[in-house]
Design a protein around this motif. Structure first.
Motif, mmCIF file in Angstrom:
data_model
loop_
_atom_site.group_PDB
_atom_site.id
_atom_site.type_symbol
_atom_site.label_atom_id
_atom_site.label_comp_id
_atom_site.label_asym_id
_atom_site.label_seq_id
_atom_site.Cartn_x
_atom_site.Cartn_y
_atom_site.Cartn_z
ATOM 1 N N ARG A 1 3.646 7.734 -9.029
ATOM 2 C CA ARG A 1 2.366 6.744 -8.175
ATOM 3 C C ARG A 1 2.047 7.591 -7.135
ATOM 4 O O ARG A 1 1.305 7.583 -6.456
ATOM 5 N N VAL B 1 7.812 -5.823 -4.634
ATOM 6 C CA VAL B 1 7.041 -5.188 -5.692
ATOM 7 C C VAL B 1 5.660 -5.159 -4.895
ATOM 8 O O VAL B 1 4.800 -6.008 -4.946
ATOM 9 N N PRO B 2 5.475 -3.493 -4.981
ATOM 10 C CA PRO B 2 3.446 -3.441 -4.837
ATOM 11 C C PRO B 2 2.967 -4.213 -5.188
ATOM 12 O O PRO B 2 1.818 -5.353 -4.896
ATOM 13 N N ALA B 3 3.073 -4.580 -6.452
ATOM 14 C CA ALA B 3 1.635 -5.445 -6.964
ATOM 15 C C ALA B 3 1.334 -6.909 -6.268
ATOM 16 O O ALA B 3 0.681 -7.734 -6.358
ATOM 17 N N MET C 1 2.592 -0.115 -10.630
ATOM 18 C CA MET C 1 2.910 -1.111 -9.521
ATOM 19 C C MET C 1 3.715 -2.340 -10.190
ATOM 20 O O MET C 1 4.523 -3.362 -9.581
ATOM 21 N N MET D 1 -0.060 -7.009 -3.073
ATOM 22 C CA MET D 1 -1.234 -6.828 -2.877
ATOM 23 C C MET D 1 -1.262 -8.079 -2.709
ATOM 24 O O MET D 1 -2.965 -8.218 -2.095
ATOM 25 N N ARG D 2 -1.240 -9.364 -3.072
ATOM 26 C CA ARG D 2 -1.677 -10.738 -3.762
ATOM 27 C C ARG D 2 -1.165 -11.525 -2.095
ATOM 28 O O ARG D 2 0.461 -10.808 -1.212
ATOM 29 N N ASN E 1 -2.718 -3.379 -12.207
ATOM 30 C CA ASN E 1 -1.684 -3.017 -11.645
ATOM 31 C C ASN E 1 0.021 -1.915 -12.669
ATOM 32 O O ASN E 1 0.235 -1.458 -11.544
ATOM 33 N N ALA F 1 2.678 1.511 -3.336
ATOM 34 C CA ALA F 1 1.256 2.117 -4.263
ATOM 35 C C ALA F 1 0.829 3.554 -4.162
ATOM 36 O O ALA F 1 0.658 3.877 -5.025
ATOM 37 N N VAL G 1 0.906 -1.315 0.115
ATOM 38 C CA VAL G 1 0.231 -0.038 -0.006
ATOM 39 C C VAL G 1 0.464 1.227 0.166
ATOM 40 O O VAL G 1 0.659 1.823 -0.769
#
Lengths: 783, 235
Positions: free
Chosen positions: B85, A385-387, B58, A390-391, B53, A298, A295
């Motif tokens: 971002r 890595v932000p993406a 991201m 989130m998972r 993303n 991001a 977060v």
């Protein structure tokens, strides 16, 4: 305050116990740094000031009686600044008790320049007077103005106590290495007298038997020692001692070195332990904060900002501990310095000046340990890595482990839960290795103090119950004949008495040279036993010599080698003697030979310098009036001294055990709880499937039992290696040569203690598993 | 409608998952116009989240380009991507991802402290209807309220584009409708480009433009001349 900093404070509250543990450990680290360093520096400075002020000599020479002018002439040597003669003898004093305490009487010249005593109360002694060292006077209830009898060669000589005093030569009130652990101020004292008076009552009128020197600027103690030896060789020189080898100074310096070593090592050990906990804490935090990190990234926070956020935890803990530690430490410096000072040294003043530079040192150390570890642990932030964050993290790749591949039968024979536990271990090797190392480290921390407890006991009792099995050692004022000794034995009704001849020798092999006392005993000597390095009994050889471990190392000799020996007793003639065995000796460094070998070298047939005696009676009382006995050393008295000291040692080692235990527990607890926190979701899933808490607990138990077993297996050699390293680094000197036998009892205690810690930790783990909120653990995505 | 603000050109994305290669996106080209309200619909695994993303910086595409205001994101270094971002994009997640240790106000502050010209915090909180819940922690709020905080957090930075990943996925029907209405209102009032991804096809009716995705590809793209207000959507 920025929002992230607020989060830092609030989330810190969730790990408050661990954070408090870290802060306490860092506080202790900084307290130890400030207190030990300041106490060491202040004691050292006070000591050097005192030595300087009282002109403590650099060199001491024992001589056969000589005219005083002889020594004064030595001041013309360019290596020598000042030289001064004096008269020294061991006498006894009647203080109104059955036993006459032994008294080391030092006759100093009026207006002497060297080793000047400092009068605490009263006035410097003149003829018919003595000044007593404060500790001895207090222990025997003697005051200035009291009349006492000196017992010299069996005669009582009345003297008045003119003063109580301290002396740079006897800051630590011992005159013999045998007393180094347990100065017995009641039964062994030091008295200072006017040199002329002392010489008269000792029958050495107009003579001196010791000399002390200061070294001229630009020369070392070794230069001066060599010069004095060259100048006095063949002219009555018995032995030369440098300030470093002088017993009181050696004892004081030994303690100073220990304190200096402690001031370096203790803070680092504390900080290293804090660093380990910080590392585990932050590693877990970063792992469980993956979504938050996602977060933040991001939202636009940079890697540096996020890294700094986690680093701040480490820095905040370090900062809090440093401020508390340095604050408390500075308050403790004076009382601790005064306590240590009073406990060990008989010195009239102490300067306490705080070393403020330590604030910078402490700050830098804390920054390096806490900041460095924090950075190391939190650097995982950079990889997120932000993406991905989130998972939920992808499950680690599953593959067959080594047991399945190479020992499939064994694998199939294991229970389901054991297989499950093993799979977890193989999948998360890093965590398992951490747990094993935690147990091994904990073991090492607690085995050392247990060992020290056991070994102090070994030092005293091995030396005096296994090897030196006599009850008394008598040292004669003048060499005595065998018939005189037999007569003494008959008159005093002594059971076993073995005459000995002991002289200081210079021993060399190649370029290596050492000064060492050589004691000659009868060939079938029963009152002193010997054991070689392999633990085999050895007896006095008819020819050749037994060399103690320290000297063997210092001279680089082993059995079969030949060494050169010379002494004033041999009129400086050099003899070559074969080393027959290297023997174990803990306290002091002595070489042993037969009467025959010694008599060949000295050319003196029937002249013994002392005797070893076995007698159940109190010879100190029975022989108190006998002339020609300079010193009666009672083994019982030494052992009693050790007994008293053991109390202090046990207290100190107990503190070490407790400290080691606290650290060990902190490490194990953290390793275990971090493991649970990382796996809450996994355990919850199992619970939802229908496993009860006990089944889940059993998996963790399996893992921890295995980690503990491996940790103990690793810890035992690691602990032993640490013990050997510590003993070799700090306790191997000419005066003291500590053995490092494998000591199963200390390992047994350490194993029991670590297992107890693991059991307590597993108790905590049980409550943690039992109280997992299934729904919260499985559904929560709130970060 | 004004100019293109954010878009992709022939973007593909391949993930390595263990020993398996997963093709999440295949030659996807999409353009978002400034002030547009765009809805991307598709079933699970169609590549919606991956696209979002990548649009938000991201994640990076395996091939193809992402263009923001005429500049390719591939040209940006790590710190410029972070700036992108920080200043241009606001994210809203399905599960809110609020920081539990911070209050509603502080969660929003987390964003406003980052940028030079954020929206007025009180105004944003008022706009999302949380004037009286500002000092509550996430654990003291309902799912709808938490999502409002998440939207306020994304909006408060005053970004050019608001990317919303299943913003109603964890909410009940009533609350979901309100959140969609709020997003539309913010789009209109602040002119912020809003992209919503959802598997709920009913939501598509409220978009100015609708993209339909399946198996990593855009299978349909249509303009919606008469977007339906959120309150009239039924599922």
């Amino acid at each position: 305050m920025r929002s992230l900093d607020r989060r830092l404070l609030r989330t810190a509250a969730e790990s408050k116990l661990q954070i408090m543990a870290v802060v306490v450990i860092i506080t202790l680290a900084l307290i130890s740094l400030v207190v030990l360093t300041n106490v060491y520096e202040n004691l050292n400075q006070s000591l050097l000031d005192y030595y300087e002020r009282q002109s403590f000599a650099h060199l001491f020479a024992e001589l056969t009686p000589q005219p005083p002018e002889y020594v004064e002439g030595l001041s013309s040597l360019r290596e020598i600044e000042q030289a001064e003669g004096r008269v020294v003898a061991d006498v006894r004093m009647d203080v109104g008790r059955d036993i006459y305490p032994e008294l080391h009487l030092v006759g100093l010249p009026q207006d002497g320049l060297l080793n000047r005593p400092q009068i605490v109360e009263g006035s410097p002694p003149t003829r018919g007077e003595v000044a007593l060292l404060t500790g001895f006077a207090e222990a025997n209830g003697l005051q200035v103005g009291d009349e006492v009898d000196l017992i010299v060669r069996g005669e009582a000589i009345s003297v008045e106590v003119s003063a109580t005093a301290s002396s740079p030569e006897f800051l630590y009130p011992v005159t013999d290495i045998q007393q180094i652990f347990a100065p017995d101020q009641k039964n062994r004292g030091i008295a200072l007298a006017d040199m002329g008076f002392a010489a008269d009552i000792l029958g050495k009128s107009g003579q001196i038997n010791e000399a002390s020197f200061t070294v001229a600027e630009g020369y070392s103690q070794q230069d001066a020692e060599d010069a004095v030896e060259d100048a006095m060789e063949g002219h009555g020189l018995l032995r030369v001692l440098t300030r470093d080898d002088q017993v009181s100074n050696y004892s004081v310096m030994l303690r100073m070195e220990q304190m200096e070593d402690l001031s370096h090592s203790v803070p680092v050990v504390f900080l290293a332990i804090a660093a380990v906990i910080i590392y585990m804490l932050l590693l877990r935090m970063v792992e469980s904060d993956r979504p938050t990190i996602g977060v933040l990234k991001a939202t636009g926070y940079t890697d540096r900002e996020v890294l700094l956020h986690y680093l701040k935890y480490a820095l905040a803990m370090g900062g809090a501990g440093a401020v508390l530690g340095m604050g408390i430490g500075h308050l403790l410096v004076r009382p601790v310095a005064e306590f240590v000072f009073l406990q060990f040294f008989d010195m009239p003043f102490l300067h306490v000046q705080l070393n403020w530079a330590l604030i910078a040192v402490g700050g830098a150390l804390t920054l390096v340990f806490c900041g460095g570890t924090g950075l190391l642990a939190a650097r995982g932030v950079l990889r997120i890595v932000p993406a991905d964050a989130m998972r939920p993290p992808a499950p680690p790749a599953g593959k067959r482990n080594l047991l399945e591949v190479y020992l499939p039968r064994l694998w199939d024979g294991l229970t389901f839960f054991t297989r499950l536990s093993l799979r977890q271990l193989f999948r998360n090797k890093k965590r398992f290795v951490l747990a094993v190392l935690g147990v091994a480290f904990a073991y090492t921390l607690v085995v050392l103090p247990f060992y020290l407890l056991g070994i102090v006991d070994a030092i005293a009792f091995e030396q005096y119950e296994e090897f030196e099995v006599y009850d008394y050692a008598l040292i004669f004022d003048q060499p005595a004949s065998e018939s005189a000794i037999s007569e003494l034995r008959r008159e005093a009704d002594i059971g076993i008495m073995e005459p000995m001849i002991q002289y200081p020798f210079t021993v060399s092999k190649g370029w290596r040279e050492e000064s060492v006392p050589v004691r000659a005993l009868p060939e079938g000597a029963s009152l002193q036993r010997f054991e070689n390095e392999r633990g085999q009994r050895v007896s006095i050889p008819s020819s050749g010599i037994l060399v103690c471990e320290y000297m063997a190392g210092a001279l680089g000799v082993e059995p079969g080698d030949r060494i050169r020996m010379s002494s004033q007793a041999t009129d400086e003639r050099e003899y070559t003697v074969e080393v027959r065995e290297v023997i174990r000796q803990t306290i002091g460094s002595v070489m042993y030979t037969s009467h025959e070998t010694m008599q060949k070298m000295t050319g003196q047939g029937d002249a013994y310098t002392g005797a070893l005696v076995q007698s159940p009676d109190d010879l100190r009382y029975r022989l108190r009036e006998v002339g020609n006995i300079g010193l009666i050393m009672s083994v019982q008295q030494i052992l009693e001294g050790f007994g008293e000291m053991m109390g202090v040692v046990i207290a100190l080692c107990s503190i070490l055990v407790i400290l080691g235990g606290v650290f060990a527990f902190a490490i194990l607890f953290n390793v275990a709880t971090v493991g649970i926190t990382e796996r809450v979701r996994e355990f919850s899933s199992m619970r939802v499937l229908g496993y009860d808490s006990k089944a889940v607990y059993r998996i963790v138990l399996h893992e921890n039992v295995l980690a503990t077993a491996l940790g103990l297996l690793l810890g035992a050699p690691l602990g032993h290696m640490t013990i050997v390293a510590v003993i070799e680094a700090f306790q191997r000197t000419e005066m003291l040569y500590m053995p490092v036998p494998f000591h199963p009892v200390s390992h047994l205690f350490a194993t029991a203690l670590v297992c107890a810690f693991v059991a307590v930790v597993m108790g905590a783990v049980w409550f943690r598993i039992k109280n997992i909120d299934l729904l919260e653990a499985l559904s929560a995505r709130m970060t | 409608m004004s100019d293109d603000i954010l878009g992709t050109e022939q973007v593909s994305k391949v993930y390595q998952q263990g020993e398996v290669k997963v093709r999440a996106l295949q030659d996807v080209s999409v353009q978002m116009k400034s002030g547009e309200f765009i809805v991307i619909v598709g079933p699970s695994g169609s590549g919606k989240s991956t696209l979002l993303n990548i649009l938000g910086g991201m994640d990076v595409p395996t091939s193809g380009r992402v263009i923001y205001a005429g500049r390719s994101l591939a040209e940006l270094d790590e710190s410029e991507l972070t700036d992108y971002r920080r200043n241009e994009i606001g994210f809203v997640f399905q599960l809110y991802n609020l920081l539990s240790a911070l209050t509603a106000r502080e969660n929003v502050q987390l964003a406003t402290e980052l940028v030079n010209s954020p929206l007025e915090l009180d105004e944003v909180m008022h706009k999302v209807g949380l004037d009286d819940r500002m000092d509550h922690f996430p654990s003291q709020m309902s799912g709808g309220e938490q999502q409002r905080v998440a939207i306020a957090r994304a909006l408060a930075k005053n970004p050019g584009v608001l990317l919303c990943d299943e913003p109603t996925g964890a909410l009940d029907y009533e609350t979901g409708i309100k959140i969609l209405g709020l997003l539309r209102e913010l789009n209109r009032d602040y002119g912020t480009t809003v992209a919503i991804i959802t598997h709920n096809t009913a939501v598509a009716d409220m978009g100015d433009r609708v993209l339909r995705m399946r198996s990593g590809e855009i299978v349909e793209q249509r303009e919606n001349d008469d977007p339906v207000p959120a309150e009239r959507i039924v599922w």
